[in-house]
Design a protein around this motif. Structure first.
Motif, PDB file in Angstrom:
ATOM      1  N   ALA A 161     -16.417 -24.569 100.428  1.00 41.53           N
ATOM      2  CA  ALA A 161     -16.119 -24.087 101.784  1.00 41.53           C
ATOM      3  C   ALA A 161     -14.613 -24.013 101.990  1.00 41.53           C
ATOM      4  O   ALA A 161     -13.847 -24.731 101.343  1.00 41.53           O
ATOM      5  CB  ALA A 161     -16.736 -25.023 102.825  1.00 41.53           C
ATOM      6  N   VAL A 162     -14.212 -23.119 102.880  1.00 44.45           N
ATOM      7  CA  VAL A 162     -12.826 -23.057 103.354  1.00 44.45           C
ATOM      8  C   VAL A 162     -12.865 -23.330 104.851  1.00 44.45           C
ATOM      9  O   VAL A 162     -13.583 -22.647 105.601  1.00 44.45           O
ATOM     10  CB  VAL A 162     -12.184 -21.685 103.078  1.00 44.45           C
ATOM     11  N   TRP A 163     -12.111 -24.351 105.238  1.00 41.86           N
ATOM     12  CA  TRP A 163     -12.036 -24.683 106.671  1.00 41.86           C
ATOM     13  C   TRP A 163     -10.616 -24.376 107.105  1.00 41.86           C
ATOM     14  O   TRP A 163      -9.662 -24.896 106.515  1.00 41.86           O
ATOM     15  CB  TRP A 163     -12.353 -26.166 106.866  1.00 41.86           C
ATOM     16  N   PHE A 164     -10.480 -23.528 108.103  1.00 38.55           N
ATOM     17  CA  PHE A 164      -9.146 -23.154 108.578  1.00 38.55           C
ATOM     18  C   PHE A 164      -8.580 -24.288 109.428  1.00 38.55           C
ATOM     19  O   PHE A 164      -9.260 -24.831 110.301  1.00 38.55           O
ATOM     20  CB  PHE A 164      -9.209 -21.844 109.357  1.00 38.55           C
ATOM     21  N   ALA A 165      -7.311 -24.646 109.158  1.00 39.97           N
ATOM     22  CA  ALA A 165      -6.726 -25.850 109.744  1.00 39.97           C
ATOM     23  C   ALA A 165      -6.514 -25.731 111.244  1.00 39.97           C
ATOM     24  O   ALA A 165      -6.715 -26.694 111.995  1.00 39.97           O
ATOM     25  CB  ALA A 165      -5.394 -26.154 109.064  1.00 39.97           C
ATOM     26  N   LYS A 166      -6.118 -24.548 111.693  1.00 43.82           N
ATOM     27  CA  LYS A 166      -5.676 -24.391 113.076  1.00 43.82           C
ATOM     28  C   LYS A 166      -5.595 -22.906 113.404  1.00 43.82           C
ATOM     29  O   LYS A 166      -5.391 -22.084 112.504  1.00 43.82           O
ATOM     30  CB  LYS A 166      -4.280 -25.016 113.239  1.00 43.82           C
ATOM     31  N   GLY A 167      -5.717 -22.551 114.681  1.00 42.96           N
ATOM     32  CA  GLY A 167      -5.506 -21.167 115.119  1.00 42.96           C
ATOM     33  C   GLY A 167      -4.051 -20.938 115.471  1.00 42.96           C
ATOM     34  O   GLY A 167      -3.166 -21.362 114.741  1.00 42.96           O
ATOM     35  N   GLY A 168      -3.825 -20.247 116.591  1.00 46.19           N
ATOM     36  CA  GLY A 168      -2.467 -20.142 117.109  1.00 46.19           C
ATOM     37  C   GLY A 168      -1.837 -18.767 117.071  1.00 46.19           C
ATOM     38  O   GLY A 168      -0.927 -18.491 117.826  1.00 46.19           O
ATOM     39  N   TYR A 169      -2.229 -17.926 116.215  1.00 42.16           N
ATOM     40  CA  TYR A 169      -1.811 -16.527 116.018  1.00 42.16           C
ATOM     41  C   TYR A 169      -1.246 -16.293 114.622  1.00 42.16           C
ATOM     42  O   TYR A 169      -0.309 -16.958 114.199  1.00 42.16           O
ATOM     43  CB  TYR A 169      -0.767 -15.994 117.010  1.00 42.16           C
ATOM     44  N   GLY A 170      -1.796 -15.313 113.969  1.00 43.80           N
ATOM     45  CA  GLY A 170      -1.251 -14.849 112.700  1.00 43.80           C
ATOM     46  C   GLY A 170      -2.262 -14.429 111.649  1.00 43.80           C
ATOM     47  O   GLY A 170      -1.896 -13.733 110.712  1.00 43.80           O
ATOM     48  N   SER A 171      -3.538 -14.824 111.785  1.00 37.59           N
ATOM     49  CA  SER A 171      -4.477 -14.493 110.702  1.00 37.59           C
ATOM     50  C   SER A 171      -4.761 -12.996 110.643  1.00 37.59           C
ATOM     51  O   SER A 171      -5.126 -12.470 109.578  1.00 37.59           O
ATOM     52  CB  SER A 171      -5.774 -15.280 110.857  1.00 37.59           C
ATOM     53  N   ASN A 172      -4.583 -12.282 111.752  1.00 39.01           N
ATOM     54  CA  ASN A 172      -4.771 -10.826 111.754  1.00 39.01           C
ATOM     55  C   ASN A 172      -3.841 -10.122 110.776  1.00 39.01           C
ATOM     56  O   ASN A 172      -4.168  -9.062 110.253  1.00 39.01           O
ATOM     57  CB  ASN A 172      -4.531 -10.266 113.159  1.00 39.01           C
ATOM     58  N   ARG A 173      -2.680 -10.726 110.513  1.00 35.46           N
ATOM     59  CA  ARG A 173      -1.683 -10.083 109.657  1.00 35.46           C
ATOM     60  C   ARG A 173      -2.072 -10.124 108.181  1.00 35.46           C
ATOM     61  O   ARG A 173      -1.470  -9.407 107.368  1.00 35.46           O
ATOM     62  CB  ARG A 173      -0.319 -10.746 109.866  1.00 35.46           C
ATOM     63  N   ILE A 174      -3.030 -10.973 107.813  1.00 36.36           N
ATOM     64  CA  ILE A 174      -3.381 -11.112 106.388  1.00 36.36           C
ATOM     65  C   ILE A 174      -4.876 -10.957 106.114  1.00 36.36           C
ATOM     66  O   ILE A 174      -5.286 -10.947 104.960  1.00 36.36           O
ATOM     67  CB  ILE A 174      -2.921 -12.478 105.830  1.00 36.36           C
ATOM     68  N   ASP A 212     -16.015 -13.391  93.221  1.00 34.68           N
ATOM     69  CA  ASP A 212     -17.398 -13.833  93.373  1.00 34.68           C
ATOM     70  C   ASP A 212     -17.502 -15.258  93.910  1.00 34.68           C
ATOM     71  O   ASP A 212     -18.432 -15.571  94.668  1.00 34.68           O
ATOM     72  CB  ASP A 212     -18.132 -13.733  92.027  1.00 34.68           C
ATOM     73  N   ALA A 213     -16.571 -16.125  93.526  1.00 33.38           N
ATOM     74  CA  ALA A 213     -16.595 -17.502  94.048  1.00 33.38           C
ATOM     75  C   ALA A 213     -16.387 -17.492  95.564  1.00 33.38           C
ATOM     76  O   ALA A 213     -17.004 -18.284  96.297  1.00 33.38           O
ATOM     77  CB  ALA A 213     -15.517 -18.353  93.377  1.00 33.38           C
ATOM     78  N   ALA A 214     -15.539 -16.595  96.016  1.00 34.01           N
ATOM     79  CA  ALA A 214     -15.284 -16.491  97.465  1.00 34.01           C
ATOM     80  C   ALA A 214     -16.542 -16.078  98.213  1.00 34.01           C
ATOM     81  O   ALA A 214     -16.765 -16.482  99.360  1.00 34.01           O
ATOM     82  CB  ALA A 214     -14.166 -15.487  97.729  1.00 34.01           C
ATOM     83  N   ARG A 215     -17.381 -15.267  97.531  1.00 30.37           N
ATOM     84  CA  ARG A 215     -18.592 -14.741  98.174  1.00 30.37           C
ATOM     85  C   ARG A 215     -19.668 -15.803  98.371  1.00 30.37           C
ATOM     86  O   ARG A 215     -20.634 -15.579  99.103  1.00 30.37           O
ATOM     87  CB  ARG A 215     -19.159 -13.580  97.354  1.00 30.37           C
ATOM     88  N   GLU A 216     -19.496 -16.955  97.717  1.00 31.20           N
ATOM     89  CA  GLU A 216     -20.478 -18.039  97.835  1.00 31.20           C
ATOM     90  C   GLU A 216     -20.104 -19.059  98.899  1.00 31.20           C
ATOM     91  O   GLU A 216     -20.839 -20.021  99.113  1.00 31.20           O
ATOM     92  CB  GLU A 216     -20.586 -18.777  96.479  1.00 31.20           C
ATOM     93  N   LYS A 217     -18.965 -18.894  99.501  1.00 29.84           N
ATOM     94  CA  LYS A 217     -18.430 -19.962 100.353  1.00 29.84           C
ATOM     95  C   LYS A 217     -18.776 -19.801 101.833  1.00 29.84           C
ATOM     96  O   LYS A 217     -19.083 -18.709 102.317  1.00 29.84           O
ATOM     97  CB  LYS A 217     -16.896 -20.009 100.230  1.00 29.84           C
ATOM     98  N   THR A 218     -18.643 -20.946 102.514  1.00 29.90           N
ATOM     99  CA  THR A 218     -18.688 -20.981 103.971  1.00 29.90           C
ATOM    100  C   THR A 218     -17.252 -21.038 104.495  1.00 29.90           C
ATOM    101  O   THR A 218     -16.413 -21.728 103.901  1.00 29.90           O
ATOM    102  CB  THR A 218     -19.473 -22.227 104.422  1.00 29.90           C
ATOM    103  N   TYR A 219     -16.974 -20.309 105.582  1.00 26.86           N
ATOM    104  CA  TYR A 219     -15.634 -20.260 106.186  1.00 26.86           C
ATOM    105  C   TYR A 219     -15.756 -20.677 107.644  1.00 26.86           C
ATOM    106  O   TYR A 219     -16.550 -20.072 108.377  1.00 26.86           O
ATOM    107  CB  TYR A 219     -15.064 -18.842 106.106  1.00 26.86           C
TER     108      TYR A 219
END
Lengths: 276, 276
Positions: free
Chosen positions: A69-82, A92-99
């Motif tokens: 899994a990938v857990w995002f640490a915090k919001g705040g503004y900026g993920s739209n840029r990437i 393929d490993a990314a396709r198996e994960k929870t976000y």
């Protein structure tokens, strides 16, 4: 055992945040592990590192088969840029994960959901581990990783595809290559720190642009600034007005938002991971 | 002689505003007349009367052949709620008129421009008549009514179709039935009272959704609130970044915005009305 990688596609957290999260998970959820990418602690102007730094850290976490899994640490503004570049580089490993994340991370969840990569989940984030109220919201996510759906938003019925977004995040996604097709979905929205006239304006945008939904639910609307006059409608009245005007069924409230009551919303139709 | 009707599709002005405007026009522009619809002074919660009241007043002004122009009294929020209904009810007399305003009135100008009704013009509004700085901006509009283009934004070349919008107003129009086709246009944008991260977010939306433009110009960005951290880019750097990313030629600054330097921008390609 869920092996969770943590990175920060928008703004930085401190090592104190990370230490609190590690201690909390070790004490209460020894069956799970959390690992913080060093990028979480970088700062570049507003962001947790420049765009390429944040992008690379995110793709490293997503593409590493040693994490579940990938857990995002915090919001705040900026993920739209990437977000768009990140999904294009995922393997393929990314396709198996929870976000997991919410608020500004809605750009990431949207891009992942549109690309059909893994399981995006609206949920509270590691930055909240230093307070007991925050840990209450994080337990809903960690329970979900343990196969326990008790922290899922109560109206989620397991049959109707559902998504959850911050209101302005969803409005900024309109007509972009990150917006998934939300036809037939229940859409939950929440907002923080926006004037009521701005909330009305955001509903104007969405009422004019969303496809045929199964319905809309309104989450918490918190920290509304004082204006020089009374707006004359509550957030729920605003949501109902625009839903009526757009022919969207208004389904009531949702227990999501920038509060300790923030619940888990798996995007689409999803069951919790199987307990080991 | 331009016979100007004034109504308020968003928020109200006071009778003091109207008296100042009437005295100013009588003293300096006796060749023009201004008439205030009583709706300008109504209040209903946030608005200058409820939606139907504002809509009816606007349509009365637009459809009355005894007026040559409709000047919107003030912005503030709310014209989006009636713009589409208004254009649907406009008659042949409305199609001969000039419509002036900016900021929240961008919804009206957009809807009129899309519907091909009359001549929409970005310009300062009667609410500003009580200060000498405000009257300076209003003279640009009144001169334009007099056949004098000296108050037109200096980069307007009379060949490339041009529009001017408040940034969040334009973003809220994305994908709605009010947004005109801006292909080949120079788009000027200005903003007031928004955080720099919010301005970056708005450019993200527009960079992902605008059609092939002739270019973008940045107007004034004023009253930016303090944030808890430095954003790290100026408004011009933000605009350039997103224009580069979207392949939109960045053409520099425009003299529009929530300042006394606000200039006139006739939508499309337009000459001033003929002097009598």
């Amino acid at each position: 055992m869920t092996r969770i990688a943590i990175c920060a596609p928008a703004t930085a957290i401190t090592r104190d945040h990370a230490a609190a999260m590690e201690a909390f998970v070790a004490a209460e959820y020894p069956q799970h592990s959390v690992w913080f990418h060093d990028q979480c602690f970088e700062t570049f102007a507003h962001y947790a590192g420049d765009d390429l730094t944040r992008l690379n850290a995110l793709v490293e976490c997503a593409n590493n088969p040693e994490f579940d899994a990938v857990w995002f640490a915090k919001g705040g503004y900026g993920s739209n840029r990437i977000a768009q570049a990140a999904t294009a580089r995922m393997n393929d490993a990314a396709r198996e994960k929870t976000y997991v994340g919410f608020s500004d991370m809605g750009y990431m969840l949207a891009a992942l959901y549109r690309a059909g990569i893994g399981q995006p989940v609206h949920g509270s984030m590691p930055v909240s581990a230093r307070s007991e109220r925050g840990r209450g919201a994080l337990r809903r996510v960690l329970n979900w990783f343990s196969g326990d759906a008790s922290g899922v938003e109560p109206s989620v019925d397991g049959k109707t595809p559902t998504v959850a977004f911050n209101l302005i995040t969803l409005a900024m996604l309109v007509d972009t290559p990150l917006l998934p097709d939300l036809t037939g979905h229940v859409v939950m929205v929440e907002e923080v720190s926006e004037h009521l006239y701005a909330i009305d304006r955001l509903f104007f945008s969405l009422a004019n642009t969303l496809p045929r939904l199964a319905g809309l639910r309104l989450g918490a609307v918190t920290a509304v600034p004082e204006n020089d006059r009374d707006f004359g409608q509550t957030p729920e009245e605003i949501a109902k007005f625009w839903c009526d005007r757009a022919g969207i069924p208004f389904l009531g409230r949702a227990r999501i938002g920038h509060t300790a009551d923030n619940h888990v919303v798996p995007f689409g139709v999803a069951s919790p991971p199987q307990a080991p």
